[in-house]
Design a protein around this motif. Sequence first.
Motif, PDB file in Angstrom:
ATOM      1  N   LYS A  10      -3.148  -0.849   3.179  1.00 40.85           N
ATOM      2  CA  LYS A  10      -2.642  -2.218   3.166  1.00 40.85           C
ATOM      3  C   LYS A  10      -1.641  -2.407   2.018  1.00 40.85           C
ATOM      4  O   LYS A  10      -0.586  -3.023   2.185  1.00 40.85           O
ATOM      5  N   TYR A  11      -1.997  -1.838   0.845  1.00 36.94           N
ATOM      6  CA  TYR A  11      -1.122  -1.997  -0.331  1.00 36.94           C
ATOM      7  C   TYR A  11       0.182  -1.224  -0.128  1.00 36.94           C
ATOM      8  O   TYR A  11       1.253  -1.692  -0.513  1.00 36.94           O
ATOM      9  N   TYR A  60       1.633  -0.663   2.685  1.00 38.35           N
ATOM     10  CA  TYR A  60       2.406  -1.463   3.639  1.00 38.35           C
ATOM     11  C   TYR A  60       3.106  -2.615   2.920  1.00 38.35           C
ATOM     12  O   TYR A  60       4.310  -2.854   3.110  1.00 38.35           O
ATOM     13  N   HIS A  61       2.348  -3.328   2.056  1.00 43.69           N
ATOM     14  CA  HIS A  61       2.943  -4.451   1.336  1.00 43.69           C
ATOM     15  C   HIS A  61       4.049  -3.979   0.378  1.00 43.69           C
ATOM     16  O   HIS A  61       5.049  -4.671   0.197  1.00 43.69           O
ATOM     17  N   LEU A  62       3.858  -2.816  -0.224  1.00 43.45           N
ATOM     18  CA  LEU A  62       4.890  -2.278  -1.124  1.00 43.45           C
ATOM     19  C   LEU A  62       6.183  -1.995  -0.358  1.00 43.45           C
ATOM     20  O   LEU A  62       7.280  -2.294  -0.830  1.00 43.45           O
ATOM     21  N   ILE A  63       6.033  -1.418   0.839  1.00 41.40           N
ATOM     22  CA  ILE A  63       7.219  -1.117   1.660  1.00 41.40           C
ATOM     23  C   ILE A  63       7.943  -2.412   2.016  1.00 41.40           C
ATOM     24  O   ILE A  63       9.174  -2.528   1.886  1.00 41.40           O
ATOM     25  N   VAL A  64       7.164  -3.432   2.450  1.00 40.25           N
ATOM     26  CA  VAL A  64       7.789  -4.707   2.839  1.00 40.25           C
ATOM     27  C   VAL A  64       8.430  -5.369   1.615  1.00 40.25           C
ATOM     28  O   VAL A  64       9.539  -5.917   1.694  1.00 40.25           O
ATOM     29  N   ILE A  72       1.248 -12.296   6.508  1.00 43.14           N
ATOM     30  CA  ILE A  72       0.539 -11.397   7.415  1.00 43.14           C
ATOM     31  C   ILE A  72      -0.605 -10.755   6.652  1.00 43.14           C
ATOM     32  O   ILE A  72      -0.421 -10.219   5.571  1.00 43.14           O
ATOM     33  N   GLN A  73      -1.799 -10.837   7.236  1.00 41.83           N
ATOM     34  CA  GLN A  73      -2.968 -10.306   6.536  1.00 41.83           C
ATOM     35  C   GLN A  73      -3.075  -8.809   6.730  1.00 41.83           C
ATOM     36  O   GLN A  73      -2.718  -8.296   7.755  1.00 41.83           O
TER      37      GLN A  73
END
Lengths: 47, 373
Positions: free
Chosen positions: A2-3, A5-9, A46-47
Motif C-alpha cells: 500500500k505504501y 503504491y502511495h509513493l508511486i502516486v 483511495i483506500q
Amino acid sequence: MKYAYHLIVAYLTLHVGWYILREKSFWKQAGAGLVLILFVLRLLLIQ
Amino acid sequence: MIDGSSFFIFGMVAAVSFFAGRDFVAQRAEEAIMPGPGLTSMRQLSDYFPPLRGTAGDTGIFVFEGAEAGGNVLILGGAHPNEPAGYVSAILLIENVRLARGRLFVVPRANASGFTHGDPQEGAPQRFGIETPQGTRFFRLGSRVTNSIHQWPDPTLYITPTGQKLAGIEARNLNRAYPGLPRGSLTERVAHAVMELIRKERIDLGIDLHESAPEYPVINAIVFHENSSDLAALAQMALQGEGYEFRLEASPQNLRGLSHREWGDAAGIKAVLIETPNASHGRIKGRPSASLVVDGRDPYYVKAAGLGRLFVPFGPEGIPLRHRVARHLAGVEAVLGALSELEPEKAVGLEGLPSAADVEAQGLGAFLRPPRL
C-alpha cells in the motif's frame, strides 16, 4: 504494498505539479491540471 | 516561481478536488437506521466470525426477541446494494416491528462494502430520498458487488466455494459466495460469517430480499430450496388471497453459491428468496436517476412491455418503490405465516408490521422514522 503504491502516486503527482510550474502555455497547464485532479484524488482518497 | 496562471490552475485543482472528493467520501457514510422500541439488541456480523471485525465486510445485525419461545428467523437485505426494495424493506421492519414470540435477526446491509461505491459506467445516483412527514430520509444506492477497493483483483473465472464456475466479477457477489470460506476473499468471509450466524443462532428460516430487472425471468417470485417447497406454496396461496401474484421458482440444484441453495444445503434451514421488479438496475432503462429508483417510471420499459419483452406488466405509472417494498413485506408476512402453519413450534409472532395495503396507500414515509436533522 500500500505504501509503495502511495509513493508511486505521490511521485507522479509531484511531477505533474512540477510540469505545471515549468510550462508557460496556459492550455498545457490546464490539461495537466485535469490530470493532477485525478492524481490528487487518488493520492488522498483511495483506500 | 508561481506565476499567475500556475496559481490559477493550482487553485482550480484544489477546488475541483475538494468538491469531487467530498462527493466521493459521502459514498462511504452509512445512513442512520433508527430502530423502533421492539429492538432487543444490536450485534455485528463479526461477533459470529471475529476475523471480519474492523473490515469493510462487517455489518450490523438488529435482533428482536419475543417473550415466548418460538422459531429463529433471519431476514437479509442489501446482499445486492443496487436493489433498494430489499434493504428498505429490512429497514422498515427494523423501525416498526416487535416480537411476541421467537427471535428475528435482520441484516439490512448484508454486503456493507457494496454500499460504499456504485456500479461503474452506470451513472446511477449515489442516493435516493423518501419523503417522511418530517423531512426527506436519504438512502444509499450501492453496487451489486463488493467494492474493488476492498477486494481486488477479480479472477478471470470465479469458482465458488461449492465449485460453480462463474464470470470473474461474480467473485465480489455475496449471493454467489455461499457457504463462504473462512480464509477466502472478503466476500467469501462475509458469506461464511452469515453461515456462522445461521449455525450459532440455530436459525430455522432464512429470507433473502432482492430485486431483479423487469426483463429477467425470475421476478415477482419466491425462489425456494426444495426443503421449503410446502412453505413457499402456502405463502404463495396466502399472497394470492391478498391480490399479490408471485411465481414459485425452485432453486436449481446445479446453480451454486446462492442463499436459497447453500443456506438449505450447508445449514439445513428453510431458505427462500423474494424478488421484486426494479427498473433502475435493468439494461433497457433510460437515464438513471433517483426518481427512477423511487417512482420506477421509465418510457423504455413501457415500450419493451408493449413488445412483449418483459416478464412483468409495466405501464406508464411504473413500478414504484413503495409497491415493491409492499410486495416484500407481504411476502415476509406470508412466509412467516406459512412457517407457523407448518411448524407451529417454530412460529415467530411478528407485531407492528405495516400491512402491504397501508404501505401502498400511505407511502413508505409514513412508516419510516423522521430523518436526523
